[in-house]
Design a protein around this motif. Structure first.
Motif, PDB file in Angstrom:
ATOM      1  N   ARG A   1     -15.020  -5.173 -25.347  1.00  0.00           N
ATOM      2  CA  ARG A   1     -16.166  -5.850 -25.994  1.00  0.00           C
ATOM      3  C   ARG A   1     -16.365  -7.248 -25.413  1.00  0.00           C
ATOM      4  NH1 ARG A   1     -17.275  -3.686 -31.544  1.00  0.00           N
ATOM      5  NH2 ARG A   1     -15.856  -1.944 -31.800  1.00  0.00           N
TER       6      ARG A   1
ATOM      7  N   SER B   1     -19.517  -8.565 -23.194  1.00  0.00           N
ATOM      8  CA  SER B   1     -20.375  -9.659 -23.672  1.00  0.00           C
ATOM      9  C   SER B   1     -20.348 -10.838 -22.705  1.00  0.00           C
ATOM     10  CB  SER B   1     -20.049 -10.063 -25.116  1.00  0.00           C
ATOM     11  OG  SER B   1     -18.776 -10.582 -25.182  1.00  0.00           O
TER      12      SER B   1
ATOM     13  N   LYS C   1     -22.931  -9.890 -20.134  1.00  0.00           N
ATOM     14  CA  LYS C   1     -24.293 -10.006 -20.685  1.00  0.00           C
ATOM     15  C   LYS C   1     -24.695 -11.469 -20.838  1.00  0.00           C
ATOM     16  CE  LYS C   1     -24.117  -6.969 -24.221  1.00  0.00           C
ATOM     17  NZ  LYS C   1     -24.656  -6.114 -25.294  1.00  0.00           N
TER      18      LYS C   1
ATOM     19  N   SER D   1     -22.306   8.061 -26.818  1.00  0.00           N
ATOM     20  CA  SER D   1     -23.113   7.259 -27.750  1.00  0.00           C
ATOM     21  C   SER D   1     -22.223   6.504 -28.738  1.00  0.00           C
ATOM     22  CB  SER D   1     -24.123   8.130 -28.489  1.00  0.00           C
ATOM     23  OG  SER D   1     -23.462   9.093 -29.265  1.00  0.00           O
TER      24      SER D   1
ATOM     25  N   ALA E   1     -20.948   3.566 -26.673  1.00  0.00           N
ATOM     26  CA  ALA E   1     -21.912   2.579 -26.144  1.00  0.00           C
ATOM     27  C   ALA E   1     -22.665   1.840 -27.250  1.00  0.00           C
ATOM     28  CB  ALA E   1     -22.905   3.263 -25.201  1.00  0.00           C
ATOM     29  N   ASP E   2     -22.927   2.514 -28.376  1.00  0.00           N
ATOM     30  CA  ASP E   2     -23.742   1.902 -29.432  1.00  0.00           C
ATOM     31  C   ASP E   2     -23.159   0.586 -29.979  1.00  0.00           C
ATOM     32  OD1 ASP E   2     -25.700   3.730 -29.059  1.00  0.00           O
ATOM     33  OD2 ASP E   2     -25.199   4.982 -30.789  1.00  0.00           O
ATOM     34  N   PRO E   3     -21.834   0.518 -30.249  1.00  0.00           N
ATOM     35  CA  PRO E   3     -21.301  -0.764 -30.734  1.00  0.00           C
ATOM     36  C   PRO E   3     -21.425  -1.897 -29.704  1.00  0.00           C
ATOM     37  CG  PRO E   3     -19.656   0.997 -30.954  1.00  0.00           C
ATOM     38  CD  PRO E   3     -20.813   1.565 -30.204  1.00  0.00           C
ATOM     39  N   LEU E   4     -21.540  -1.542 -28.418  1.00  0.00           N
ATOM     40  CA  LEU E   4     -21.686  -2.555 -27.370  1.00  0.00           C
ATOM     41  C   LEU E   4     -23.153  -2.947 -27.176  1.00  0.00           C
ATOM     42  CD1 LEU E   4     -19.252  -0.998 -24.707  1.00  0.00           C
ATOM     43  CD2 LEU E   4     -18.824  -3.043 -26.076  1.00  0.00           C
ATOM     44  N   ASP E   5     -24.028  -2.164 -27.820  1.00  0.00           N
ATOM     45  CA  ASP E   5     -25.465  -2.401 -27.735  1.00  0.00           C
ATOM     46  C   ASP E   5     -25.953  -2.383 -26.274  1.00  0.00           C
ATOM     47  OD1 ASP E   5     -27.979  -2.841 -28.752  1.00  0.00           O
ATOM     48  OD2 ASP E   5     -27.785  -5.033 -28.731  1.00  0.00           O
ATOM     49  N   ILE E   6     -25.541  -1.336 -25.556  1.00  0.00           N
ATOM     50  CA  ILE E   6     -25.985  -1.177 -24.164  1.00  0.00           C
ATOM     51  C   ILE E   6     -26.501   0.244 -23.939  1.00  0.00           C
ATOM     52  CG2 ILE E   6     -24.595  -2.991 -23.068  1.00  0.00           C
ATOM     53  CD1 ILE E   6     -22.448  -1.011 -22.477  1.00  0.00           C
ATOM     54  N   PRO E   7     -27.435   0.401 -22.995  1.00  0.00           N
ATOM     55  CA  PRO E   7     -27.948   1.747 -22.721  1.00  0.00           C
ATOM     56  C   PRO E   7     -26.901   2.619 -22.039  1.00  0.00           C
ATOM     57  CG  PRO E   7     -28.882   0.152 -21.179  1.00  0.00           C
ATOM     58  CD  PRO E   7     -28.056  -0.631 -22.151  1.00  0.00           C
ATOM     59  N   TYR E   8     -27.112   3.936 -22.108  1.00  0.00           N
ATOM     60  CA  TYR E   8     -26.141   4.842 -21.486  1.00  0.00           C
ATOM     61  C   TYR E   8     -26.833   6.092 -20.968  1.00  0.00           C
ATOM     62  CZ  TYR E   8     -26.516   7.486 -25.841  1.00  0.00           C
ATOM     63  OH  TYR E   8     -26.992   8.194 -26.913  1.00  0.00           O
TER      64      TYR E   8
END
Ligand SMILES: [Mg+2]
Length: 173
Positions: A51, A55, A58, A76, A79-86
């Motif tokens: 994480r 960040s 980013k 998903s 990747a979702d907790p990192l708030d990044i596309p996959y």
């Protein structure tokens, strides 16, 4: 052994790759593998270290995308907790992840690095897409028999690269 399967750089860990190293090589986005690159193969969620590293990228304006051959469910949830596309089930060594990142971030392949622990999938995908290829040492070896077989085939390529490219290898080995 084919030069085509050799990485551009080798790191002992993904976490050793700094934003400044990426800037120096003209990289504006990274495509990350999950299993044995960011976390051990059986970890469902990103670690604190993963994480923080994501960040840091980013906050330095380096775009981040995940590309995994694993299932949509696995990818998903990670990747979702990192708030990044996959992209999941992306059939690396296909160039699809590089094409997706180019479209998503409005970049050229040469501005993108594919980072992962496997030669035939991650490095192959970078080469097929025309992106920078960064190989990382696998986090552990708790893998299925098929991956173990691939590791055995990869070993001479990695050994040869490390032996002949000390200036492109970073870390303990
Ligand atoms: Mg992997």
């Amino acid at each position: 052994m084919s030069k085509r399967l050799q990485p551009d750089f080798y790191f002992d860990s993904v976490f050793s790759i700094s934003p400044s190293f990426l800037f120096d090589h003209g990289i504006k986005a990274v495509i990350l593998d999950i299993d044995n690159t960011l976390v051990p193969a059986n970890e469902k969620l990103p670690s604190e270290q993963a994480r923080l590293w994501v960040s840091e990228l980013k906050s330095n304006k380096i775009a981040v995308m995940i590309a995994s051959n694993n299932t949509k469910k696995r990818v998903s949830v990670f990747a979702d907790p990192l708030d990044i596309p996959y992209v999941s089930e992306c059939l690396k060594p296909s160039k699809k992840p590089v094409i997706t990142a180019c479209t998503l971030f409005g970049l050229k392949p040469s501005e993108i690095a594919v980072i992962g622990d496997q030669v035939f999938t991650d490095i192959g995908s970078a080469r097929n897409g025309g992106a920078l290829a960064i190989l990382t040492k696998p986090i552990n070896n708790t893998e299925n028999p098929f991956v173990k077989l691939k590791r055995a085939a990869e070993r001479p390529i990695v050994k040869d690269f490390i032996k002949n490219n000390k200036d492109k290898c970073f870390g303990k080995e």
